[in-house]
Design an enzyme around this catalytic site. Structure first.
Site, mmCIF file in Angstrom:
data_model
loop_
_atom_site.group_PDB
_atom_site.id
_atom_site.type_symbol
_atom_site.label_atom_id
_atom_site.label_comp_id
_atom_site.label_asym_id
_atom_site.label_seq_id
_atom_site.Cartn_x
_atom_site.Cartn_y
_atom_site.Cartn_z
ATOM 1 C CG ASP A 25 0.568 66.419 -69.529
ATOM 2 O OD1 ASP A 25 -0.247 66.907 -68.726
ATOM 3 O OD2 ASP A 25 0.313 65.427 -70.246
ATOM 4 C CE LYS A 79 -2.674 63.964 -68.912
ATOM 5 N NZ LYS A 79 -1.307 63.720 -69.429
ATOM 6 C CE1 TYR A 101 -1.263 60.017 -72.602
ATOM 7 C CE2 TYR A 101 0.430 61.578 -71.928
ATOM 8 C CZ TYR A 101 -0.879 61.313 -72.289
ATOM 9 O OH TYR A 101 -1.778 62.332 -72.354
ATOM 10 C CG HIS A 159 -5.816 59.872 -68.941
ATOM 11 N ND1 HIS A 159 -4.637 59.248 -69.226
ATOM 12 C CD2 HIS A 159 -6.028 60.701 -69.992
ATOM 13 C CE1 HIS A 159 -4.150 59.666 -70.383
ATOM 14 N NE2 HIS A 159 -4.990 60.552 -70.872
#
Length: 283
Positions: free
Chosen positions: A44, A74, A49, A107
């Site tokens: 994931d 996401k 990120y 997200h």
């Protein structure tokens, strides 16, 4: 590995590996390689990120066939909207080095997520993503999205941990065939979770760690979880939760820890919403 079946028939591992806050590219690549070597098959990540490229390199170097990996990423707030979501999806594919996703998630429930959902419905119908879903959608927004669109979310990734247990939310999701997934299963160590007397006593009784007890608690509730660690020995420990079971009494003891509140922040707080909407990534 146990799995769950999403509302479109796609199977998903119930235990995976998350890479939130592993921003160093080399460390992220090594961590994902270690996780895959341990046996994790659900990975994931997210555009926000800033580590999709590192994840993609690890997937290619691992030797694990792409079809054996369940890959999630996401769409961040800044990319919400029909055209922007289409472009962001393609960029994520390129960074990950893959031609499809297993799961694509919105997200946060902000900005033009309706436009984004229309784009994601199209990507799903085209077979470019096997399932679509959301993160951090409270029941009211989730009900809105389900009721006003052709494709219902397959999954909602929300905060779930021993201090924020979300039983009513899980009941609502189950009624509407939306799989619950936990982010932050260890509450990032808040409230001294690893030394909590209730969790420690249960862990000692089973000869397990507090982390293993928490993950087992989630698994027994049927909640997908994605613990993160950069230490291989902890990855191995987190993976070893299918050789014991918690009793009904254990489950009730853990239930007593529920505060009914987030360990982090509320998505109903206007200040938090304003802050989230101003968090931007640049790749």
């Amino acid at each position: 590995m146990d799995s769950v079946t999403l509302n479109n028939g796609v199977e998903m591992p119930i235990l995976g590996f998350g890479v939130y806050q592993i921003e160093d590219a080399a460390e992220c690549e090594r961590a994902v390689l270690d996780a895959l070597a341990v046996g994790y098959r659900l990975i994931d990540t997210a555009a926000a990120y800033l580590n999709e490229e590192a994840v993609g390199r690890a997937l290619r170097k691992s030797g694990v066939a792409r079809e054996d990996i369940f890959l999630t990423t996401k769409l961040w707030i800044q990319d919400a909207g029909y055209e922007k979501a289409k472009a962001a999806f393609q960029k994520s594919l390129e960074r990950l080095g893959t031609d499809y996703l297993d799961l694509y998630l919105i997200h946060q429930p902000f900005n033009d997520y309706y436009g984004a959902w229309r784009a994601m419905e199209e990507l799903y119908r085209e077979g470019r993503v096997r399932a679509i879903g959301v993160c951090n959608f409270m029941p009211d927004r989730l009900a809105d999205l389900i009721g006003c669109n052709e494709v219902a979310p397959a999954l909602d990734q929300v905060e779930v941990n021993p201090f924020c247990q979300r039983w009513a939310d899980q009941e609502f999701m189950a009624e509407n065939r939306v799989q619950m997934q936990s982010w932050g299963p260890f509450a990032e160590g808040k409230n001294d979770i690893f030394r909590n007397p209730v969790l420690l006593s249960i862990a000692e009784a089973h000869g397990k760690s507090v982390a293993q007890v928490i993950l087992r608690w989630l698994v027994q509730r049927g909640i997908v979880c994605i613990p993160k660690s950069v230490h291989r020995e902890r990855m191995e420990q987190n993976f070893a939760v299918f050789d014991f079971s918690l009793s009904d009494a254990d489950m009730e003891k853990i239930r007593s820890l529920d505060t009914g509140k987030s360990c982090f922040f509320s998505h109903y707080d206007p200040k938090i919403v304003s802050w989230l909407c101003n968090v931007r990534y640049d790749i």
